[in-house]
Design a protein around this motif. Structure first.
Motif, PDB file in Angstrom:
ATOM      1  N   ARG A  75      43.553  34.529  41.208  1.00 36.80           N
ATOM      2  CA  ARG A  75      44.918  34.795  41.644  1.00 36.80           C
ATOM      3  C   ARG A  75      44.928  35.396  43.037  1.00 36.80           C
ATOM      4  NH1 ARG A  75      44.925  36.415  36.342  1.00 36.80           N
ATOM      5  NH2 ARG A  75      44.590  38.572  36.915  1.00 36.80           N
ATOM      6  N   PRO A  76      46.056  35.297  43.716  1.00 42.15           N
ATOM      7  CA  PRO A  76      46.155  35.896  45.039  1.00 42.15           C
ATOM      8  C   PRO A  76      45.865  37.390  44.996  1.00 42.15           C
ATOM      9  CG  PRO A  76      48.029  34.498  44.591  1.00 42.15           C
ATOM     10  CD  PRO A  76      47.271  34.619  43.305  1.00 42.15           C
ATOM     11  N   LYS A  77      45.371  37.919  46.115  1.00 42.02           N
ATOM     12  CA  LYS A  77      45.058  39.341  46.192  1.00 42.02           C
ATOM     13  C   LYS A  77      46.310  40.180  45.987  1.00 42.02           C
ATOM     14  CE  LYS A  77      40.745  38.726  47.682  1.00 42.02           C
ATOM     15  NZ  LYS A  77      39.546  39.150  46.962  1.00 42.02           N
ATOM     16  N   LEU A  78      46.153  41.282  45.298  1.00 45.57           N
ATOM     17  CA  LEU A  78      47.253  42.220  45.152  1.00 45.57           C
ATOM     18  C   LEU A  78      47.344  43.105  46.383  1.00 45.57           C
ATOM     19  CD1 LEU A  78      46.763  43.324  41.450  1.00 45.57           C
ATOM     20  CD2 LEU A  78      48.344  41.636  42.338  1.00 45.57           C
ATOM     21  N   ALA A  79      48.477  43.759  46.530  1.00 46.70           N
ATOM     22  CA  ALA A  79      48.656  44.638  47.679  1.00 46.70           C
ATOM     23  C   ALA A  79      47.698  45.809  47.632  1.00 46.70           C
ATOM     24  CB  ALA A  79      50.092  45.168  47.730  1.00 46.70           C
ATOM     25  N   SER A  80      47.169  46.131  46.443  1.00 44.42           N
ATOM     26  CA  SER A  80      46.230  47.235  46.332  1.00 44.42           C
ATOM     27  C   SER A  80      44.824  46.853  46.771  1.00 44.42           C
ATOM     28  CB  SER A  80      46.189  47.737  44.884  1.00 44.42           C
ATOM     29  OG  SER A  80      45.868  46.681  44.004  1.00 44.42           O
ATOM     30  N   ASP A  81      44.606  45.579  47.113  1.00 42.16           N
ATOM     31  CA  ASP A  81      43.294  45.145  47.550  1.00 42.16           C
ATOM     32  C   ASP A  81      43.124  45.478  49.029  1.00 42.16           C
ATOM     33  OD1 ASP A  81      41.124  43.503  48.520  1.00 42.16           O
ATOM     34  OD2 ASP A  81      41.294  42.398  46.642  1.00 42.16           O
ATOM     35  N   PRO A  82      41.970  46.035  49.430  1.00 43.94           N
ATOM     36  CA  PRO A  82      41.767  46.381  50.836  1.00 43.94           C
ATOM     37  C   PRO A  82      41.888  45.191  51.755  1.00 43.94           C
ATOM     38  CG  PRO A  82      40.103  47.417  49.476  1.00 43.94           C
ATOM     39  CD  PRO A  82      40.868  46.472  48.579  1.00 43.94           C
ATOM     40  N   ALA A  83      41.666  43.981  51.230  1.00 46.44           N
ATOM     41  CA  ALA A  83      41.723  42.804  52.084  1.00 46.44           C
ATOM     42  C   ALA A  83      43.144  42.353  52.371  1.00 46.44           C
ATOM     43  CB  ALA A  83      40.959  41.645  51.437  1.00 46.44           C
ATOM     44  N   ALA A  84      44.113  42.888  51.653  1.00 51.48           N
ATOM     45  CA  ALA A  84      45.477  42.410  51.783  1.00 51.48           C
ATOM     46  C   ALA A  84      46.224  43.163  52.879  1.00 51.48           C
ATOM     47  CB  ALA A  84      46.207  42.557  50.449  1.00 51.48           C
ATOM     48  N   ASP A  85      46.710  42.417  53.874  1.00 59.40           N
ATOM     49  CA  ASP A  85      47.554  42.992  54.929  1.00 59.40           C
ATOM     50  C   ASP A  85      46.881  44.134  55.679  1.00 59.40           C
ATOM     51  OD1 ASP A  85      49.663  41.357  54.790  1.00 59.40           O
ATOM     52  OD2 ASP A  85      50.885  42.631  53.513  1.00 59.40           O
ATOM     53  N   ILE A  86      45.569  44.124  55.748  1.00 55.52           N
ATOM     54  CA  ILE A  86      44.907  45.299  56.296  1.00 55.52           C
ATOM     55  C   ILE A  86      45.137  45.446  57.801  1.00 55.52           C
ATOM     56  CG2 ILE A  86      42.667  44.282  56.834  1.00 55.52           C
ATOM     57  CD1 ILE A  86      41.456  46.811  55.465  1.00 55.52           C
ATOM     58  N   VAL A  87      45.520  44.372  58.473  1.00 54.82           N
ATOM     59  CA  VAL A  87      45.753  44.477  59.907  1.00 54.82           C
ATOM     60  C   VAL A  87      47.230  44.302  60.241  1.00 54.82           C
ATOM     61  CG1 VAL A  87      43.443  43.737  60.524  1.00 54.82           C
ATOM     62  CG2 VAL A  87      45.213  42.020  60.213  1.00 54.82           C
ATOM     63  N   ASN A  88      48.086  44.494  59.298  1.00 55.96           N
ATOM     64  CA  ASN A  88      49.521  44.342  59.531  1.00 55.96           C
ATOM     65  C   ASN A  88      50.171  45.719  59.560  1.00 55.96           C
ATOM     66  OD1 ASN A  88      52.192  43.731  59.658  1.00 55.96           O
ATOM     67  ND2 ASN A  88      52.295  42.643  57.703  1.00 55.96           N
ATOM     68  N   PRO A  89      50.513  46.235  60.734  1.00 55.17           N
ATOM     69  CA  PRO A  89      51.053  47.593  60.821  1.00 55.17           C
ATOM     70  C   PRO A  89      52.398  47.758  60.151  1.00 55.17           C
ATOM     71  CG  PRO A  89      51.267  46.480  62.929  1.00 55.17           C
ATOM     72  CD  PRO A  89      50.428  45.586  62.053  1.00 55.17           C
ATOM     73  N   THR A  90      53.167  46.671  59.981  1.00 55.12           N
ATOM     74  CA  THR A  90      54.505  46.813  59.422  1.00 55.12           C
ATOM     75  C   THR A  90      54.480  47.228  57.965  1.00 55.12           C
ATOM     76  OG1 THR A  90      54.614  44.468  58.816  1.00 55.12           O
ATOM     77  CG2 THR A  90      55.406  45.071  61.006  1.00 55.12           C
ATOM     78  N   ARG A  91      53.365  47.059  57.289  1.00 60.23           N
ATOM     79  CA  ARG A  91      53.315  47.453  55.888  1.00 60.23           C
ATOM     80  C   ARG A  91      53.389  48.961  55.735  1.00 60.23           C
ATOM     81  NH1 ARG A  91      47.383  47.447  53.236  1.00 60.23           N
ATOM     82  NH2 ARG A  91      48.675  48.339  51.609  1.00 60.23           N
ATOM     83  N   PHE A  92      53.113  49.706  56.814  1.00 63.18           N
ATOM     84  CA  PHE A  92      53.130  51.159  56.736  1.00 63.18           C
ATOM     85  C   PHE A  92      54.469  51.741  57.169  1.00 63.18           C
ATOM     86  CE2 PHE A  92      48.623  50.049  57.535  1.00 63.18           C
ATOM     87  CZ  PHE A  92      48.140  50.430  56.300  1.00 63.18           C
ATOM     88  N   GLY A  93      55.455  50.917  57.332  1.00 60.80           N
ATOM     89  CA  GLY A  93      56.760  51.413  57.729  1.00 60.80           C
ATOM     90  C   GLY A  93      57.140  50.848  59.084  1.00 60.80           C
ATOM     91  N   LYS A  94      58.229  51.322  59.626  1.00 57.38           N
ATOM     92  CA  LYS A  94      58.706  50.819  60.909  1.00 57.38           C
ATOM     93  C   LYS A  94      57.813  51.304  62.032  1.00 57.38           C
ATOM     94  CE  LYS A  94      63.514  50.612  59.384  1.00 57.38           C
ATOM     95  NZ  LYS A  94      64.901  51.078  59.603  1.00 57.38           N
ATOM     96  N   GLY A  95      57.234  50.360  62.723  1.00 60.33           N
ATOM     97  CA  GLY A  95      56.386  50.709  63.861  1.00 60.33           C
ATOM     98  C   GLY A  95      54.972  51.040  63.441  1.00 60.33           C
ATOM     99  N   ALA A  96      54.031  50.803  64.313  1.00 55.73           N
ATOM    100  CA  ALA A  96      52.630  51.123  64.037  1.00 55.73           C
ATOM    101  C   ALA A  96      52.412  52.620  64.182  1.00 55.73           C
ATOM    102  CB  ALA A  96      51.732  50.372  65.007  1.00 55.73           C
ATOM    103  N   VAL A  97      51.375  53.111  63.523  1.00 55.60           N
ATOM    104  CA  VAL A  97      51.045  54.532  63.667  1.00 55.60           C
ATOM    105  C   VAL A  97      49.966  54.674  64.732  1.00 55.60           C
ATOM    106  CG1 VAL A  97      51.804  55.314  61.419  1.00 55.60           C
ATOM    107  CG2 VAL A  97      49.589  54.256  61.608  1.00 55.60           C
ATOM    108  N   ASP A  98      50.160  54.012  65.835  1.00 50.56           N
ATOM    109  CA  ASP A  98      49.348  54.001  67.053  1.00 50.56           C
ATOM    110  C   ASP A  98      47.877  54.304  66.853  1.00 50.56           C
ATOM    111  OD1 ASP A  98      49.565  57.065  67.260  1.00 50.56           O
ATOM    112  OD2 ASP A  98      51.651  56.441  67.443  1.00 50.56           O
ATOM    113  N   GLU A  99      47.383  55.451  67.318  1.00 46.13           N
ATOM    114  CA  GLU A  99      45.950  55.710  67.300  1.00 46.13           C
ATOM    115  C   GLU A  99      45.387  55.665  65.889  1.00 46.13           C
ATOM    116  OE1 GLU A  99      48.125  57.761  68.653  1.00 46.13           O
ATOM    117  OE2 GLU A  99      47.634  58.166  70.762  1.00 46.13           O
ATOM    118  N   ALA A 100      46.113  56.207  64.931  1.00 42.95           N
ATOM    119  CA  ALA A 100      45.624  56.222  63.556  1.00 42.95           C
ATOM    120  C   ALA A 100      45.490  54.803  63.016  1.00 42.95           C
ATOM    121  CB  ALA A 100      46.552  57.038  62.670  1.00 42.95           C
TER     122      ALA A 100
END
Length: 369
Positions: A75-100
């Motif tokens: 099955r497709p990866k769940l959101a809890s999988d480290p491989a899912a959306d790991i380089v998509n900053p929008t998943r953490f809210g509006k805007g990237a958390v820059d240096e972090a």
């Protein structure tokens, strides 16, 4: 609601069981904390998907003997999988958390955590989700699910859809925060309204559970459509099952159902690949195509779908979409039988093989482990 409605509920329930409503245990997804001397770690790969078919939605791979797929296409990866959306900053809210986030993206998890934590403590919702994410999966720090739940809760209170979805799932489970189905539903709906595809799918499941039968399916259907429109294969598959059966409000439409099956199959959903293979062989919802039907069944079987392995055995011994091959048919059935599946038709087929064929099939099956 009658037999049709009962069958429909069973069909869709079986589909949706493949995509759990509750969050999976993050301990199985953890990454060991880096040593004191932190070294860059390459970002985790993107979610495994089947190769896309670039032609019409109902097209499938042609003459696939060795499918171009991953060794284990589950099955497709769940959101809890480290491989899912790991380089998509929008998943953490509006805007990237820059240096972090930059450190997180490069695999410098300990640095990312140390940069994000002060901002999270100061009320930054994006940083709170990032901290929660790393705590849930043990990225650079030990796994701490109760602490992760706390940060998801804080970010959810600020309206971050990702956090609303995750904290809603936590509240439904009641393991790392007090169980609260009412608030969980409210948060899931808010995340769904905020555009979170997984929340849209899961909110649809909640509605189905609250109202068994056609009423729940009709209420869930628009949310499954929204999730499908965002490319979530589980949403596409759920839509296909509702269209394949029809409800009081949704007319049965095999042609559209087949299109949604193809969408889910192209995104690596193995059950959709199996179903699409059968539909192509049967000519359901469109032209009959034995070769493409065999190709999709093979893809699901190689990905580990046990039912597809048994179905592939039948296609091999019947010579549908592929040149008949009793040895390969027996080998695939052996693989399926090792996983606990039995089929009277295939058992009868196996009884008709001679000792040399059984021996050759066993050799083939052992290569498929």
């Amino acid at each position: 609601m009658g037999a049709k409605s009962a069958n429909l509920v069973c069909a869709v329930a079986a589909v949706l069981a493949a995509f759990p409503l509750l969050m999976q245990g993050a301990t199985a997804q953890t990454v060991p904390a880096p040593a004191a001397q932190e070294s860059p770690v390459p970002p985790a790969p993107a979610t495994s998907q089947a190769p896309s078919v670039t032609s019409a939605p109902t097209d499938a791979p042609q003459h696939l003997e060795t499918p171009q797929t991953t060794p284990k296409q589950d099955r497709p990866k769940l959101a809890s999988d480290p491989a899912a959306d790991i380089v998509n900053p929008t998943r953490f809210g509006k805007g990237a958390v820059d240096e972090a986030f930059g450190a997180y993206q490069r695999g410098l998890y300990k640095t990312a955590y140390n940069l994000a934590l002060p901002r999270a403590e100061n009320g930054d919702g994006a940083a709170q989700v990032l901290v929660a994410d790393m705590l849930a999966r043990g990225l650079g720090i030990p796994v701490n699910l109760p602490e992760s739940a706390k940060w998801y809760g804080k970010a959810a209170d600020q309206g971050v859809p990702e956090a609303q979805f995750r904290y809603g799932a936590i509240l439904l489970q009641g393991k790392y925060a007090p169980k609260d189905p009412a608030r969980a539903k409210t948060l899931m709906k808010a995340a769904a309204d905020g555009g979170n595809a997984m929340a849209q799918f899961n909110y649809g499941q909640i509605l189905m559970q609250e109202h068994p039968g056609s009423t729940g399916l009709d209420s869930a259907y628009p949310w499954f459509l929204k999730a499908a429109a965002q490319g979530l294969p589980d949403g596409s598959y759920a839509v296909s099952q509702i269209l394949a059966n029809g409800t009081l409000a949704v007319p049965r439409d095999d042609a559209r159902a087949r299109e949604y099956l193809a969408k889910a199959a192209n995104r690596g959903y193995d059950t959709a690949q199996l179903d699409l293979g059968r539909w192509l062989v049967e000519g359901r919802g469109g032209p009959r195509d034995y070769v493409s039907g065999f190709g999709w069944t093979l893809r699901a079987a190689v990905g580990g779908n046990v039912a597809a392995q048994a179905q592939l055995a039948k296609l091999y011994y019947q010579g549908l979409g592929v040149e008949g091959d009793s040895v390969k048919a027996a080998a695939w059935y052996m693989v399926a039988r090792r996983a606990g599946l039995t089929d009277p038709e295939l058992d009868s087929f196996m009884d008709g093989l001679d000792d040399d064929q059984i021996k050759a099939a066993l050799t083939e099956a052992n290569k498929m482990r």
